[in-house]
Design an enzyme around this catalytic site. Sequence first.
Site, PDB file in Angstrom:
ATOM      1  N   LYS A  82       0.856  -1.199   0.000  1.00  0.00           N
ATOM      2  CA  LYS A  82       0.000   0.000   0.000  1.00  0.00           C
ATOM      3  C   LYS A  82       0.885   1.238   0.000  1.00  0.00           C
ATOM      4  O   LYS A  82       2.070   1.200   0.417  1.00  0.00           O
ATOM      5  CB  LYS A  82      -0.950   0.022   1.199  1.00  0.00           C
ATOM      6  CG  LYS A  82      -0.296   0.058   2.585  1.00  0.00           C
ATOM      7  CD  LYS A  82       0.136   1.427   3.075  1.00  0.00           C
ATOM      8  CE  LYS A  82       0.862   1.376   4.425  1.00  0.00           C
ATOM      9  NZ  LYS A  82       1.696   2.509   4.724  1.00  0.00           N
ATOM     10  N   ASP A 121      -2.206  -1.720  10.324  1.00  0.00           N
ATOM     11  CA  ASP A 121      -2.427  -1.641   8.874  1.00  0.00           C
ATOM     12  C   ASP A 121      -3.058  -2.913   8.312  1.00  0.00           C
ATOM     13  O   ASP A 121      -3.422  -2.950   7.139  1.00  0.00           O
ATOM     14  CB  ASP A 121      -1.084  -1.463   8.132  1.00  0.00           C
ATOM     15  CG  ASP A 121      -0.512  -0.074   8.283  1.00  0.00           C
ATOM     16  OD1 ASP A 121      -1.255   0.835   8.690  1.00  0.00           O
ATOM     17  OD2 ASP A 121       0.676   0.098   7.966  1.00  0.00           O
TER      18      ASP A 121
END
Length: 317
Positions: free
Chosen positions: A17, A144
Amino acid sequence: MQERVPMADLVVTAPAKINLHLEVLGLRPDGFHELAMVMQSIDLADQLVISPSADGQIQLSCDRSELTTGGDNLIVRAAELLRSRVGLPELGARMTLRKRIPIGAGLAGGSSDGAAALFGLNQVWGLGLGESALTDLAAELGSDMPFCLGGGCQLCFGRGERLEPIAIGQVAPLGVLLIKHPQVSVSTPWAYGRCRELRGQTYLADEQAFADRRQALRLSPLVHALQGQGSWPALRNDLQSVVEPEVPVVAAGMTLLRRAEASLAVAMSGSGPSLFALFSTRELAAQAAAALAAPLAAAGFDSWVCNTRSAGVSVEA
Ligand code: C5P
């Protein structure tokens, strides 16, 4: 009761990401930071091959010797948490990680690998846990990790684990030029600790102030740009202002990426030190990579050209 049906080997894609927005709002009672972020999956990905067994052994091997493959690896921790929660200690797996995402880069590579293990083992062990149960387990393992499961483009609040998808509609994937110096990594706890030392006095202190910032982000020019409405604003990453003065390659890399023609925006990802430039197409990102190849190589950077991706971990066909 539904019978568990163990499956054959599975190959799971674990994408990286980037942060299109990372705003540190304040400190939480649990000692973590309260955040308002926009996270975006990209198609630079690790691959996790999973072979299930019933011998109670969890084994991991990896093609990168600098990664530990024992009980501190998020893949192993995910496997152990999953089987302990379903009360089936006899479950086992041999897993092989093909590492492509740079390590210690602010790209959530380790979190995505852990999310891939949760997702893949749920299938090969025939557990049938739903998305929300997997997301809860993911949040226990890392801030995350819930995003890495769902992926795409999402607003991430709280520690990072409270997700709100952004309705991107039919907007085409963006091109991404990503760079990282192979010899430089940043520790995430260090970056947040430094942020607290430098900026702690100015942190927002109450829930209403946090809620106001979350709503401002939902309505921000960045979210409109992601929806194909309006031009791209400058990107905000509060950790970048902390990391950049202490990690010279971040400043050097930003200077180089800002020279890229036709880029929409340039920023550091997460706690760094990886940096990215966004483009309306992958071709434009590739052209910028070619134009900057010599200075990037001279400064010692590795580079990748990729696309934004609309999903998180997935099983390979
Ligand atoms: O949750 P995760 O293990 O990824 O977090 C790594 C470290 O980053 C935490 O131990 C903490 O020091 C810092 N962190 C934080 N606030 C967050 C997320 C991470 O302070 N929201």
